[in-house]
Design an enzyme around this catalytic site. Structure first.
Site, PDB file in Angstrom:
ATOM      1  N   GLY A 202       0.639  -4.917   1.009  1.00 34.78           N
ATOM      2  CA  GLY A 202      -0.539  -5.002   0.135  1.00 34.78           C
ATOM      3  C   GLY A 202      -0.240  -5.660  -1.203  1.00 34.78           C
ATOM      4  O   GLY A 202      -1.131  -6.236  -1.822  1.00 34.78           O
TER       5      GLY A 202
ATOM      6  N   GLU B  94       4.704  -5.015   7.309  1.00 34.80           N
ATOM      7  CA  GLU B  94       3.945  -3.956   7.981  1.00 34.80           C
ATOM      8  C   GLU B  94       4.428  -3.699   9.403  1.00 34.80           C
ATOM      9  O   GLU B  94       4.421  -2.562   9.876  1.00 34.80           O
ATOM     10  CB  GLU B  94       2.453  -4.321   8.025  1.00 34.80           C
ATOM     11  CG  GLU B  94       1.731  -4.170   6.691  1.00 34.80           C
ATOM     12  CD  GLU B  94       1.743  -5.424   5.836  1.00 34.80           C
ATOM     13  OE1 GLU B  94       2.590  -6.320   6.054  1.00 34.80           O
ATOM     14  OE2 GLU B  94       0.895  -5.511   4.940  1.00 34.80           O
TER      15      GLU B  94
ATOM     16  N   GLU C 255      -0.427  -9.265  -0.535  1.00 35.75           N
ATOM     17  CA  GLU C 255      -1.844  -9.568  -0.282  1.00 35.75           C
ATOM     18  C   GLU C 255      -2.640  -9.599  -1.586  1.00 35.75           C
ATOM     19  O   GLU C 255      -3.505 -10.456  -1.781  1.00 35.75           O
ATOM     20  CB  GLU C 255      -2.419  -8.525   0.685  1.00 35.75           C
ATOM     21  CG  GLU C 255      -1.746  -8.620   2.053  1.00 35.75           C
ATOM     22  CD  GLU C 255      -2.128  -7.486   2.981  1.00 35.75           C
ATOM     23  OE1 GLU C 255      -1.975  -6.308   2.598  1.00 35.75           O
ATOM     24  OE2 GLU C 255      -2.587  -7.771   4.094  1.00 35.75           O
TER      25      GLU C 255
ATOM     26  N   ALA D  14       0.864  -1.174   0.000  1.00 34.79           N
ATOM     27  CA  ALA D  14       0.000   0.000   0.000  1.00 34.79           C
ATOM     28  C   ALA D  14       0.902   1.226   0.000  1.00 34.79           C
ATOM     29  O   ALA D  14       2.060   1.156   0.436  1.00 34.79           O
ATOM     30  CB  ALA D  14      -0.899  -0.018   1.231  1.00 34.79           C
TER      31      ALA D  14
HETATM   32  C1  HXC Z   1       5.081   4.384  -1.259  1.00 39.96           C
HETATM   33  C2  HXC Z   1       7.006   3.415  -2.001  1.00 39.96           C
HETATM   34  C3  HXC Z   1       6.646   2.180  -1.422  1.00 39.96           C
HETATM   35  C4  HXC Z   1       5.409   2.125  -0.726  1.00 39.96           C
HETATM   36  C5  HXC Z   1       8.568   1.928  -2.369  1.00 39.96           C
HETATM   37  N1  HXC Z   1       8.212   3.214  -2.570  1.00 39.96           N
HETATM   38  N2  HXC Z   1       7.646   1.290  -1.653  1.00 39.96           N
HETATM   39  N3  HXC Z   1       6.233   4.485  -1.925  1.00 39.96           N
HETATM   40  N4  HXC Z   1       4.659   3.244  -0.680  1.00 39.96           N
HETATM   41  N5  HXC Z   1       4.967   0.997  -0.179  1.00 39.96           N
HETATM   42  C6  HXC Z   1       8.950   4.242  -3.306  1.00 39.96           C
HETATM   43  C7  HXC Z   1      10.130   4.770  -2.510  1.00 39.96           C
HETATM   44  O1  HXC Z   1       9.685   5.755  -1.616  1.00 39.96           O
HETATM   45  C8  HXC Z   1      10.987   5.316  -3.601  1.00 39.96           C
HETATM   46  O2  HXC Z   1      10.479   6.563  -4.068  1.00 39.96           O
HETATM   47  C9  HXC Z   1      10.773   4.350  -4.738  1.00 39.96           C
HETATM   48  O3  HXC Z   1       9.537   3.684  -4.463  1.00 39.96           O
HETATM   49  C10 HXC Z   1      11.876   3.302  -4.826  1.00 39.96           C
HETATM   50  O4  HXC Z   1      12.008   2.668  -3.573  1.00 39.96           O
HETATM   51  P1  HXC Z   1      13.391   2.547  -2.787  1.00 39.96           P
HETATM   52  O5  HXC Z   1      13.078   2.326  -1.365  1.00 39.96           O
HETATM   53  O6  HXC Z   1      14.290   3.692  -3.125  1.00 39.96           O
HETATM   54  O7  HXC Z   1      13.984   1.211  -3.442  1.00 39.96           O
HETATM   55  P2  HXC Z   1      14.976   0.136  -2.761  1.00 39.96           P
HETATM   56  O8  HXC Z   1      16.003   0.847  -1.953  1.00 39.96           O
HETATM   57  O9  HXC Z   1      15.405  -0.739  -3.866  1.00 39.96           O
HETATM   58  O10 HXC Z   1      14.068  -0.688  -1.746  1.00 39.96           O
HETATM   59  C11 HXC Z   1      13.000  -1.481  -2.229  1.00 39.96           C
HETATM   60  C12 HXC Z   1      12.082  -1.874  -1.046  1.00 39.96           C
HETATM   61  C13 HXC Z   1      11.674  -0.620  -0.282  1.00 39.96           C
HETATM   62  C14 HXC Z   1      12.800  -2.865  -0.132  1.00 39.96           C
HETATM   63  C15 HXC Z   1      10.873  -2.597  -1.667  1.00 39.96           C
HETATM   64  O11 HXC Z   1      11.132   0.351  -1.212  1.00 39.96           O
HETATM   65  C16 HXC Z   1      10.635  -0.857   0.756  1.00 39.96           C
HETATM   66  O12 HXC Z   1      10.922  -1.361   1.827  1.00 39.96           O
HETATM   67  N6  HXC Z   1       9.398  -0.375   0.495  1.00 39.96           N
HETATM   68  C17 HXC Z   1       8.324  -0.441   1.449  1.00 39.96           C
HETATM   69  C18 HXC Z   1       7.813  -1.849   1.605  1.00 39.96           C
HETATM   70  C19 HXC Z   1       6.706  -1.905   2.635  1.00 39.96           C
HETATM   71  O13 HXC Z   1       6.887  -1.581   3.796  1.00 39.96           O
HETATM   72  N7  HXC Z   1       5.529  -2.312   2.187  1.00 39.96           N
HETATM   73  C20 HXC Z   1       4.349  -2.456   3.076  1.00 39.96           C
HETATM   74  C21 HXC Z   1       3.586  -1.169   3.040  1.00 39.96           C
HETATM   75  S1  HXC Z   1       2.282  -1.180   4.196  1.00 39.96           S
HETATM   76  P3  HXC Z   1      11.205   7.967  -3.686  1.00 39.96           P
HETATM   77  O14 HXC Z   1      10.477   8.947  -4.556  1.00 39.96           O
HETATM   78  O15 HXC Z   1      10.942   8.153  -2.231  1.00 39.96           O
HETATM   79  O16 HXC Z   1      12.642   7.765  -4.009  1.00 39.96           O
HETATM   80  C22 HXC Z   1       1.080  -2.072   3.472  1.00 39.96           C
HETATM   81  C23 HXC Z   1      -0.125  -2.262   4.282  1.00 39.96           C
HETATM   82  C24 HXC Z   1      -1.213  -2.896   3.475  1.00 39.96           C
HETATM   83  O17 HXC Z   1       1.179  -2.526   2.376  1.00 39.96           O
HETATM   84  C25 HXC Z   1      -2.292  -3.469   4.324  1.00 39.96           C
HETATM   85  C26 HXC Z   1      -3.340  -2.547   4.636  1.00 39.96           C
HETATM   86  C27 HXC Z   1      -3.084  -1.715   5.893  1.00 39.96           C
END
Ligand code: HXC
Length: 260
Positions: A111, A134, A114, A66
């Site tokens: 997400g 998460e 999921e 998400a």
């Molecule tokens: C918004 C995101 C994002 C996310 C990545 N980006 N994941 N933006 N929401 N979930 C964006 C980053 O901010 C960045 O943009 C660009 O994508 C590239 O990501 P990087 O982090 O620079 O890449 P990298 O270093 O290769 O790392 C990849 C990664 C990391 C390990 C996948 O991006 C990561 O940990 N992302 C978050 C994963 C996460 O926590 N997902 C769960 C979300 S909560 P900018 O412009 O900033 O450079 C969820 C809840 C759902 O899903 C359930 C309902 C509540």
């Protein structure tokens, strides 16, 4: 229909949907989720379309979750008032009766994992990585992760993944039963489209019926599930396609399905 965050193409009877926000690793903001509902409703309503494939644009991610930037400042009352993700956790997966495959081409996190688990099955690239990270954000899964992951891989791995946020690679995901098959990234789209075309060439009624009964295995007791299976089986014996399928076997020729 044209979409801002999706690329949608028809390959014969197969609809290909690509999440297309590669700069944000295809993070699922509310616009993407709304467009996905629209795209899958169009797929469901189009009688020429028999199977769909969902994948992520770019080589890095299926969907990294998400959209954290969208959620970061959102008041709790809004999550509650909107019943955020409710249509995703149940309605969307059920409203799509036709089969669809997730082709996971990289990160499938939160997400994203999921969403992939809502598909009828997952084909993964060797570069795919699955996770429910998460907990690292001080939250927990909200779109079915705790439930579908536990059903897919069992308690031990689901608990470990949710509690530590660690990612699972493609091989481990295949061994654990989370994905049906792993293929090299370069072949992923071809393999997924080929598999979807195979399903699309079956009787569409039989495809829906097979999907419905396997889904029932996760919703009910064994006894009720076996009853659902028998009833759906019996309904299918009333179709033209069943007469055609059995005749074609006996006459050693390909079946011609009517969807009737
Ligand atoms: C918004 C995101 C994002 C996310 C990545 N980006 N994941 N933006 N929401 N979930 C964006 C980053 O901010 C960045 O943009 C660009 O994508 C590239 O990501 P990087 O982090 O620079 O890449 P990298 O270093 O290769 O790392 C990849 C990664 C990391 C390990 C996948 O991006 C990561 O940990 N992302 C978050 C994963 C996460 O926590 N997902 C769960 C979300 S909560 P900018 O412009 O900033 O450079 C969820 C809840 C759902 O899903 C359930 C309902 C509540």
């Amino acid at each position: 229909t044209s979409y801002e965050n999706l690329l949608v193409e028809q390959h014969g009877a197969v609809t290909l949907v690509r999440l297309n926000r590669p700069q944000a690793l295809n993070a699922l903001n509310s616009a993407v989720l709304e467009e996905l509902i629209t795209a899958f409703a169009a797929f469901e309503a189009d009688p020429t379309q028999r199977c769909a494939v969902l994948t992520g644009a770019g080589e890095k991610a299926f969907a990294a979750g998400a959209d954290i930037k969208e959620m970061a400042q959102k008041p709790a009352a809004d999550f509650y008032a909107e019943d955020t993700f409710s249509r995703w956790t149940s309605h969307f997966a059920k409203a799509v009766r036709k089969p669809w495959i997730a082709a996971v081409n990289g990160f499938a996190l939160g997400g994203g994992c999921e969403l992939a688990m809502m598909a009828d099955f997952i084909i993964a690239s060797d570069t795919a990585r699955f996770g429910q990270p998460e907990i690292k954000l001080g939250i927990a899964p909200g779109m079915g992760g705790s439930q579908r992951l536990a059903r897919a891989v069992g308690k031990a791995k689901a608990m470990e993944m949710c509690l530590t946020g660690r990612m699972m690679g493609a091989q481990e995901a295949e061994q654990s039963g989370l994905v049906a098959r792993v293929v090299p990234l370069a072949n992923l789209l071809d393999e997924a489209l080929k598999t979807a075309a195979e399903i699309a060439a079956m009787s569409p009624l039989a495809a829906i019926a097979n999907k419905e009964m396997v889904q029932a295995a996760f919703e009910t007791t064994l006894d009720q599930g076996l009853l659902i299976e028998r009833r759906i089986f019996q309904v299918l014996t009333a179709t033209q396609d069943r007469l055609e399928g059995m005749a074609a076997f006996i006459e050693k020729r390909p079946a011609v399905w009517q969807g009737k």
